[in-house]
Motif scaffolding. Structure first.
Motif, PDB file in Angstrom:
ATOM      1  N   ILE A 154       0.802  -1.227   0.000  1.00  0.00           N
ATOM      2  CA  ILE A 154       0.000   0.000   0.000  1.00  0.00           C
ATOM      3  C   ILE A 154       0.845   1.292   0.000  1.00  0.00           C
ATOM      4  CG2 ILE A 154      -0.376   0.146   2.524  1.00  0.00           C
ATOM      5  CD1 ILE A 154      -3.041   0.735  -0.217  1.00  0.00           C
ATOM      6  N   GLY A 155       1.993   1.286   0.689  1.00  0.00           N
ATOM      7  CA  GLY A 155       2.819   2.501   0.736  1.00  0.00           C
ATOM      8  C   GLY A 155       3.366   2.851  -0.645  1.00  0.00           C
ATOM      9  N   VAL A 156       3.789   1.837  -1.393  1.00  0.00           N
ATOM     10  CA  VAL A 156       4.331   2.030  -2.748  1.00  0.00           C
ATOM     11  C   VAL A 156       3.189   2.444  -3.693  1.00  0.00           C
ATOM     12  CG1 VAL A 156       5.469   0.862  -4.682  1.00  0.00           C
ATOM     13  CG2 VAL A 156       6.181   0.367  -2.324  1.00  0.00           C
ATOM     14  N   ALA A 189       4.440   6.507   4.994  1.00  0.00           N
ATOM     15  CA  ALA A 189       4.512   6.608   3.523  1.00  0.00           C
ATOM     16  C   ALA A 189       3.185   7.111   2.952  1.00  0.00           C
ATOM     17  CB  ALA A 189       4.863   5.253   2.918  1.00  0.00           C
ATOM     18  N   LEU A 190       2.078   6.701   3.561  1.00  0.00           N
ATOM     19  CA  LEU A 190       0.767   7.140   3.080  1.00  0.00           C
ATOM     20  C   LEU A 190       0.602   8.645   3.279  1.00  0.00           C
ATOM     21  CD1 LEU A 190      -1.617   4.302   4.373  1.00  0.00           C
ATOM     22  CD2 LEU A 190      -0.398   4.463   2.210  1.00  0.00           C
ATOM     23  N   THR A 191       1.023   9.114   4.435  1.00  0.00           N
ATOM     24  CA  THR A 191       0.925  10.553   4.707  1.00  0.00           C
ATOM     25  C   THR A 191       1.845  11.316   3.755  1.00  0.00           C
ATOM     26  OG1 THR A 191       0.463  10.036   7.007  1.00  0.00           O
ATOM     27  CG2 THR A 191       1.143  12.293   6.538  1.00  0.00           C
ATOM     28  N   ALA A 192       3.078  10.809   3.562  1.00  0.00           N
ATOM     29  CA  ALA A 192       4.029  11.482   2.663  1.00  0.00           C
ATOM     30  C   ALA A 192       3.497  11.514   1.224  1.00  0.00           C
ATOM     31  CB  ALA A 192       5.380  10.765   2.707  1.00  0.00           C
ATOM     32  N   ALA A 193       2.746  10.471   0.851  1.00  0.00           N
ATOM     33  CA  ALA A 193       2.217  10.404  -0.518  1.00  0.00           C
ATOM     34  C   ALA A 193       0.993  11.301  -0.701  1.00  0.00           C
ATOM     35  CB  ALA A 193       1.858   8.963  -0.865  1.00  0.00           C
ATOM     36  N   GLY A 194       0.473  11.837   0.407  1.00  0.00           N
ATOM     37  CA  GLY A 194      -0.639  12.795   0.287  1.00  0.00           C
ATOM     38  C   GLY A 194      -2.008  12.255   0.650  1.00  0.00           C
ATOM     39  N   ASP A 229      11.184   9.139  -5.296  1.00  0.00           N
ATOM     40  CA  ASP A 229      11.341   7.728  -4.928  1.00  0.00           C
ATOM     41  C   ASP A 229      12.553   7.575  -4.017  1.00  0.00           C
ATOM     42  OD1 ASP A 229      11.652   5.048  -4.725  1.00  0.00           O
ATOM     43  OD2 ASP A 229      11.271   4.660  -6.850  1.00  0.00           O
ATOM     44  N   ARG A 230      12.260   7.157  -2.757  1.00  0.00           N
ATOM     45  CA  ARG A 230      13.349   7.043  -1.785  1.00  0.00           C
ATOM     46  C   ARG A 230      14.291   5.889  -2.086  1.00  0.00           C
ATOM     47  NH1 ARG A 230      10.056   7.117   3.270  1.00  0.00           N
ATOM     48  NH2 ARG A 230       8.384   7.644   1.893  1.00  0.00           N
ATOM     49  N   ARG A 231      13.863   4.979  -3.007  1.00  0.00           N
ATOM     50  CA  ARG A 231      14.754   3.858  -3.352  1.00  0.00           C
ATOM     51  C   ARG A 231      15.817   4.271  -4.353  1.00  0.00           C
ATOM     52  NH1 ARG A 231      10.343  -0.118  -5.264  1.00  0.00           N
ATOM     53  NH2 ARG A 231       9.768   1.874  -6.128  1.00  0.00           N
ATOM     54  N   THR A 232      15.615   5.464  -5.032  1.00  0.00           N
ATOM     55  CA  THR A 232      16.605   5.927  -5.999  1.00  0.00           C
ATOM     56  C   THR A 232      17.798   6.490  -5.233  1.00  0.00           C
ATOM     57  OG1 THR A 232      14.820   6.508  -7.475  1.00  0.00           O
ATOM     58  CG2 THR A 232      16.971   7.441  -7.984  1.00  0.00           C
ATOM     59  N   PRO A 233      19.041   5.973  -5.446  1.00  0.00           N
ATOM     60  CA  PRO A 233      20.175   6.480  -4.695  1.00  0.00           C
ATOM     61  C   PRO A 233      20.404   7.968  -4.982  1.00  0.00           C
ATOM     62  CG  PRO A 233      20.834   4.752  -6.261  1.00  0.00           C
ATOM     63  CD  PRO A 233      19.378   4.968  -6.427  1.00  0.00           C
TER      64      PRO A 233
END
Ligand SMILES: C[S@@+](CC[C@H](N)C(=O)[O-])C[C@H]1O[C@@H](n2cnc3c(N)ncnc32)[C@H](O)[C@@H]1O
Length: 250
Positions: A154-156, A189-194, A229-233
């Motif tokens: 759900i966060g993604v 993550a849900l809050t950060a996504a809006g 995207d926090r997974r992108t270095p």
């Protein structure tokens, strides 16, 4: 020697009988729903969009499990189904609700071809198919409702889908029973996504042995901006970008 990857049962024999509960969900659209189930059981399985073992449970687990979501859609609303695959839930909702304008979003070309043929064969004038990822529509389109089933946790999913939700709209994610845990773990993550608010809903208990479980994420009076995207270095100054690195669209 028979090819073990090919189902042994002839296509027409895989089509499951229509359960009596289907008319409760699809009403006068039942014939179109039956046609869709026949497509899933035949070319859907032959083209690898549906596993051969799914044939006997196409109605209960897949088509009815998606169709029970139809009453949540507002009249004449717009809907995008992200990661539609074989049309679940987007195609099911389009056939149940001809007043709703549906965009099926799917990046895999092979699946897009199958979806386009299915839309034509079912005579659905309210559906278009978009070949691409959810992110390819960011800043171009918004929809009253965005749906997804079996695409990501759900966060993604919220990060991909909420930038596509119109102000006051909703993301409806069809999920398993562990959704409460996922929502708790991904709350930041849900809050950060809006997401403004979220809750779990269960639908179809009168027609399904196992009701459909949904996470409903609500958007306030502005469409959320895409979250980096926090997974992108992080990019180091002067570092060269690898040719295999995929950039997210802005
Ligand atoms: C496991 S399948 C689920 C298909 C269908 N929703 C279902 O419930 O049967 C996941 C689908 O999501 C698609 N997908 C993955 N990431 C995506 C993204 N960022 N945007 C749109 N589709 C995506 C894949 O191509 C795949 O078809």
């Amino acid at each position: 020697m028979p090819d073990p990857s090919r189902p042994a049962v002839p296509p027409e024999e895989r089509i499951p009988p229509t359960p009596s509960s289907a008319v409760t969900v699809f009403g006068d659209r039942l014939e179109v729903a039956e046609h869709y189930v026949a497509l899933l059981a035949t070319t859907g399985i032959d083209h690898g969009l549906v596993g051969p073992r799914e044939a006997p449970r196409l109605w209960e687990r897949h088509v009815l499990g998606c169709g029970v979501v139809a009453p949540l859609l507002g009249p004449s609303s717009t809907l995008a189904d992200i990661g539609s695959g074989a049309g679940l839930p987007g195609l099911v909702l389009a056939l149940a609700r001809p007043d709703v304008t549906v965009t099926l979003v799917e990046p895999l070309h092979r699946r897009v071809i199958w979806l386009e043929r299915a839309v034509t064969e079912l005579g659905l004038g309210n559906v278009t198919v978009h070949e691409g990822r959810a992110e390819s529509l960011w800043t171009h389109r918004t929809f009253d409702v965005v749906t997804a089933r079996a695409v990501a946790r759900i966060g993604v999913l919220a990060g991909w889908c909420l930038p596509l939700v119109a102000p006051g709209g909703r993301l409806l994610a069809i999920k398993g029973r562990s959704i409460e845990d996922e929502l708790r773990e991904d709350a930041a993550a849900l809050t950060a996504a809006g997401a403004d608010a979220w809750q779990v809903e269960q639908l179809g208990s009168s027609v399904l042995e196992q009701p459909a479980t949904l996470a409903v994420l609500e958007v306030g009076d502005r469409t959320p901006s895409p979250v980096p995207d926090r997974r992108t270095p992080a990019k180091r100054p002067g570092a060269k970008r690898s040719t295999s690195t995929r950039r997210r669209p802005r």
